[in-house]
Design a protein around this motif. Structure first.
Motif, PDB file in Angstrom:
ATOM      1  N   LEU A 104      34.249  49.876  56.766  1.00 60.69           N
ATOM      2  CA  LEU A 104      35.690  49.951  56.886  1.00 60.69           C
ATOM      3  C   LEU A 104      36.654  49.015  55.910  1.00 60.69           C
ATOM      4  O   LEU A 104      37.513  49.537  55.073  1.00 60.69           O
ATOM      5  N   ALA A 105      36.013  47.748  55.523  1.00 66.41           N
ATOM      6  CA  ALA A 105      36.575  47.098  54.450  1.00 66.41           C
ATOM      7  C   ALA A 105      36.321  47.686  53.151  1.00 66.41           C
ATOM      8  O   ALA A 105      37.591  47.900  52.378  1.00 66.41           O
ATOM      9  N   ASP A 106      35.303  48.386  52.728  1.00 70.52           N
ATOM     10  CA  ASP A 106      35.368  49.101  51.566  1.00 70.52           C
ATOM     11  C   ASP A 106      36.154  50.308  51.469  1.00 70.52           C
ATOM     12  O   ASP A 106      36.554  50.651  50.474  1.00 70.52           O
ATOM     13  N   ARG A 107      36.481  50.954  52.559  1.00 71.59           N
ATOM     14  CA  ARG A 107      37.442  52.277  52.492  1.00 71.59           C
ATOM     15  C   ARG A 107      38.980  51.654  52.381  1.00 71.59           C
ATOM     16  O   ARG A 107      39.459  52.532  51.613  1.00 71.59           O
ATOM     17  N   ILE A 108      39.117  50.567  52.657  1.00 72.02           N
ATOM     18  CA  ILE A 108      40.492  50.300  52.557  1.00 72.02           C
ATOM     19  C   ILE A 108      40.779  49.335  51.321  1.00 72.02           C
ATOM     20  O   ILE A 108      41.838  48.729  51.249  1.00 72.02           O
ATOM     21  N   GLY A 109      39.631  48.630  50.653  1.00 76.76           N
ATOM     22  CA  GLY A 109      39.669  48.110  49.660  1.00 76.76           C
ATOM     23  C   GLY A 109      40.071  46.494  50.124  1.00 76.76           C
ATOM     24  O   GLY A 109      40.830  45.706  49.361  1.00 76.76           O
ATOM     25  N   VAL A 110      39.536  45.899  51.226  1.00 74.00           N
ATOM     26  CA  VAL A 110      39.531  44.495  51.202  1.00 74.00           C
ATOM     27  C   VAL A 110      38.005  43.856  51.634  1.00 74.00           C
ATOM     28  O   VAL A 110      37.243  44.816  51.519  1.00 74.00           O
ATOM     29  N   THR A 111      37.846  42.727  51.800  1.00 73.93           N
ATOM     30  CA  THR A 111      36.747  42.238  52.037  1.00 73.93           C
ATOM     31  C   THR A 111      36.262  42.345  53.641  1.00 73.93           C
ATOM     32  O   THR A 111      37.227  42.435  54.720  1.00 73.93           O
ATOM     33  N   TRP A 112      35.026  42.073  54.204  1.00 69.83           N
ATOM     34  CA  TRP A 112      34.767  42.304  55.611  1.00 69.83           C
ATOM     35  C   TRP A 112      35.162  41.172  56.286  1.00 69.83           C
ATOM     36  O   TRP A 112      35.547  41.313  57.415  1.00 69.83           O
ATOM     37  N   GLN A 113      35.523  40.090  55.519  1.00 69.73           N
ATOM     38  CA  GLN A 113      36.032  38.840  56.293  1.00 69.73           C
ATOM     39  C   GLN A 113      37.380  39.236  56.706  1.00 69.73           C
ATOM     40  O   GLN A 113      37.783  38.643  57.493  1.00 69.73           O
ATOM     41  N   THR A 114      38.203  39.859  55.747  1.00 67.41           N
ATOM     42  CA  THR A 114      39.590  40.128  56.138  1.00 67.41           C
ATOM     43  C   THR A 114      39.604  41.208  57.418  1.00 67.41           C
ATOM     44  O   THR A 114      40.411  41.051  58.373  1.00 67.41           O
ATOM     45  N   ILE A 115      38.578  42.179  57.579  1.00 68.59           N
ATOM     46  CA  ILE A 115      38.407  42.984  58.684  1.00 68.59           C
ATOM     47  C   ILE A 115      38.230  42.035  59.860  1.00 68.59           C
ATOM     48  O   ILE A 115      38.591  42.236  60.980  1.00 68.59           O
ATOM     49  N   SER A 116      37.267  41.004  59.908  1.00 71.91           N
ATOM     50  CA  SER A 116      36.793  40.142  60.829  1.00 71.91           C
ATOM     51  C   SER A 116      38.195  39.490  61.430  1.00 71.91           C
ATOM     52  O   SER A 116      38.387  39.308  62.682  1.00 71.91           O
ATOM     53  N   ARG A 117      38.760  38.870  60.435  1.00 70.29           N
ATOM     54  CA  ARG A 117      40.045  37.886  60.915  1.00 70.29           C
ATOM     55  C   ARG A 117      41.188  38.796  61.439  1.00 70.29           C
ATOM     56  O   ARG A 117      41.695  38.658  62.488  1.00 70.29           O
ATOM     57  N   ILE A 118      41.500  39.966  61.056  1.00 67.96           N
ATOM     58  CA  ILE A 118      42.234  40.918  61.786  1.00 67.96           C
ATOM     59  C   ILE A 118      41.755  41.273  63.145  1.00 67.96           C
ATOM     60  O   ILE A 118      42.576  41.229  63.914  1.00 67.96           O
ATOM     61  N   GLU A 119      40.578  41.815  63.369  1.00 72.94           N
ATOM     62  CA  GLU A 119      39.997  42.023  64.707  1.00 72.94           C
ATOM     63  C   GLU A 119      40.055  40.745  65.653  1.00 72.94           C
ATOM     64  O   GLU A 119      40.266  40.842  66.912  1.00 72.94           O
ATOM     65  N   ASN A 120      40.165  39.756  65.162  1.00 65.99           N
ATOM     66  CA  ASN A 120      40.061  38.500  66.028  1.00 65.99           C
ATOM     67  C   ASN A 120      41.457  37.943  66.002  1.00 65.99           C
ATOM     68  O   ASN A 120      41.608  36.896  66.535  1.00 65.99           O
ATOM     69  N   ALA A 121      42.426  38.673  65.510  1.00 61.28           N
ATOM     70  CA  ALA A 121      43.953  38.234  65.678  1.00 61.28           C
ATOM     71  C   ALA A 121      44.231  36.929  64.679  1.00 61.28           C
ATOM     72  O   ALA A 121      45.039  36.066  65.101  1.00 61.28           O
ATOM     73  N   HIS A 122      43.429  36.615  63.891  1.00 55.52           N
ATOM     74  CA  HIS A 122      43.702  35.321  63.044  1.00 55.52           C
ATOM     75  C   HIS A 122      44.557  35.609  61.946  1.00 55.52           C
ATOM     76  O   HIS A 122      44.780  34.755  61.120  1.00 55.52           O
ATOM     77  N   THR A 123      44.566  36.904  61.744  1.00 60.92           N
ATOM     78  CA  THR A 123      45.642  37.431  60.600  1.00 60.92           C
ATOM     79  C   THR A 123      46.289  38.749  61.063  1.00 60.92           C
ATOM     80  O   THR A 123      45.752  39.540  61.766  1.00 60.92           O
ATOM     81  N   ARG A 124      47.522  38.860  60.612  1.00 58.86           N
ATOM     82  CA  ARG A 124      48.219  40.406  61.135  1.00 58.86           C
ATOM     83  C   ARG A 124      47.967  41.275  60.157  1.00 58.86           C
ATOM     84  O   ARG A 124      47.260  41.158  59.141  1.00 58.86           O
ATOM     85  N   ILE A 125      48.203  42.522  60.506  1.00 61.38           N
ATOM     86  CA  ILE A 125      47.712  43.684  59.869  1.00 61.38           C
ATOM     87  C   ILE A 125      48.992  43.774  58.767  1.00 61.38           C
ATOM     88  O   ILE A 125      49.915  43.920  59.152  1.00 61.38           O
ATOM     89  N   MET A 126      48.841  43.517  57.520  1.00 61.79           N
ATOM     90  CA  MET A 126      49.609  43.607  56.615  1.00 61.79           C
ATOM     91  C   MET A 126      50.097  45.199  56.489  1.00 61.79           C
ATOM     92  O   MET A 126      49.427  45.970  56.686  1.00 61.79           O
ATOM     93  N   PRO A 127      51.395  45.196  56.126  1.00 65.46           N
ATOM     94  CA  PRO A 127      51.984  46.649  55.969  1.00 65.46           C
ATOM     95  C   PRO A 127      51.178  47.475  55.130  1.00 65.46           C
ATOM     96  O   PRO A 127      51.156  48.651  55.295  1.00 65.46           O
ATOM     97  N   LYS A 128      50.809  46.814  53.990  1.00 68.22           N
ATOM     98  CA  LYS A 128      50.161  47.666  52.956  1.00 68.22           C
ATOM     99  C   LYS A 128      48.778  48.103  53.416  1.00 68.22           C
ATOM    100  O   LYS A 128      48.125  49.151  53.020  1.00 68.22           O
ATOM    101  N   HIS A 129      48.152  47.566  54.678  1.00 69.38           N
ATOM    102  CA  HIS A 129      46.864  47.976  54.888  1.00 69.38           C
ATOM    103  C   HIS A 129      46.870  48.783  56.353  1.00 69.38           C
ATOM    104  O   HIS A 129      46.113  49.569  56.793  1.00 69.38           O
ATOM    105  N   GLU A 130      48.243  48.679  56.980  1.00 78.26           N
ATOM    106  CA  GLU A 130      48.175  49.513  58.208  1.00 78.26           C
ATOM    107  C   GLU A 130      48.299  50.921  58.129  1.00 78.26           C
ATOM    108  O   GLU A 130      47.385  51.372  58.784  1.00 78.26           O
ATOM    109  N   LYS A 131      48.695  51.355  57.190  1.00 83.41           N
ATOM    110  CA  LYS A 131      48.471  52.998  56.882  1.00 83.41           C
ATOM    111  C   LYS A 131      47.179  53.344  56.479  1.00 83.41           C
ATOM    112  O   LYS A 131      46.548  54.444  57.058  1.00 83.41           O
ATOM    113  N   ASN A 132      46.442  52.558  55.838  1.00 85.25           N
ATOM    114  CA  ASN A 132      45.013  52.846  55.311  1.00 85.25           C
ATOM    115  C   ASN A 132      43.847  52.616  56.477  1.00 85.25           C
ATOM    116  O   ASN A 132      43.258  53.570  56.852  1.00 85.25           O
TER     117      ASN A 132
END
Length: 235
Positions: free
Chosen positions: A26-54
């Motif tokens: 998923l990270a590769d498909r939207i252009g972020v690191t897997w760590q960012t995906i992990s932090r999103i899934e654990n509610a340690h970071t919000r879903i940024m508007p620029k990533h939400e659509k992707n």
């Protein structure tokens, strides 16, 4: 780096697993690191508007389906000064103290929605939903505020020039926690947020004008929240 206004559960992990994708996929498909995906899934970071659509595109859902319950995702437009945080449940007669981490330059601290403790609610915040407090870090605002002092926030009040504020700033590296500062508000427009402090900036180059040594500027796109301080004290 959980946003104090948009700290909410999401369904990204559930939807990702249903789609048969790993965090790396998923990270590769939207252009972020897997760590960012992990932090999103654990509610340690919000879903940024620029990533939400992707994310919605890759998970084959509407953007609203990324979030749990009936809460709505963050607005696409920049937040206003007085945008309230997501309601934080707390004991009647108290408010939560938020933030964590060791102080950085110029009083920088981690403001990621982490709840440190509950304290007695100041009279001026009685009955105010979503009120919260933070601890002052460093001496950049002395003599007005001192290290370890608590400041209390009403997130619903408009912010005006010379008001003291708690600001939340998104780091350029989205895998990092959001930063918090206690400063004095100068101005904000479509390009930048301007703040001031009472002691010279620790990172100010020697050749900057004297006034700039007491000024902090942030790209408007990185500004998450600007909330008015209505009181302070020792807790």
């Amino acid at each position: 780096m959980a946003d104090i206004r948009f700290l909410m559960e999401n369904r990204v992990k559930e939807l990702r697993e249903a789609a048969g994708l790993t965090q790396t996929d998923l990270a590769d498909r939207i252009g972020v690191t897997w760590q960012t995906i992990s932090r999103i899934e654990n509610a340690h970071t919000r879903i940024m508007p620029k990533h939400e659509k992707n994310l919605a595109r890759e998970l084959k859902v509407d953007p609203g389906a990324l979030y749990s319950g009936d809460r709505q995702p963050p607005r696409q437009d920049p937040p206003s000064n007085a945008s309230p945080p997501v309601p934080i449940p707390h004991i009647t007669g108290t408010i939560p103290m938020l933030g964590s981490g060791v102080a950085g330059l110029d009083g920088k601290f981690v403001l990621n929605g982490n709840r440190i403790m509950d304290v007695l609610c100041p009279p001026q915040l009685a009955g105010v939903p979503d009120a919260y407090g933070v601890f002052v870090h460093g001496g950049s605002m002395e003599p007005r505020y001192h290290p370890g002092e608590a400041v209390f926030v009403n997130p619903h009040l408009p912010v005006r020039q010379t008001d003291y504020v708690v600001v939340q700033i998104a780091e350029e590296d989205e895998s990092q926690d959001m930063a918090g500062y206690v400063k004095r508000f100068v101005s904000m427009n479509s390009r930048e947020l301007v703040l001031e402090q009472y002691q010279p900036r620790e990172d100010a180059p020697d050749d900057v004008p004297e006034a700039e040594r007491f000024t902090m500027r942030f790209d408007r796109k990185r500004v998450v929240a600007v909330h008015k301080i209505v009181g302070s004290g020792i807790v």
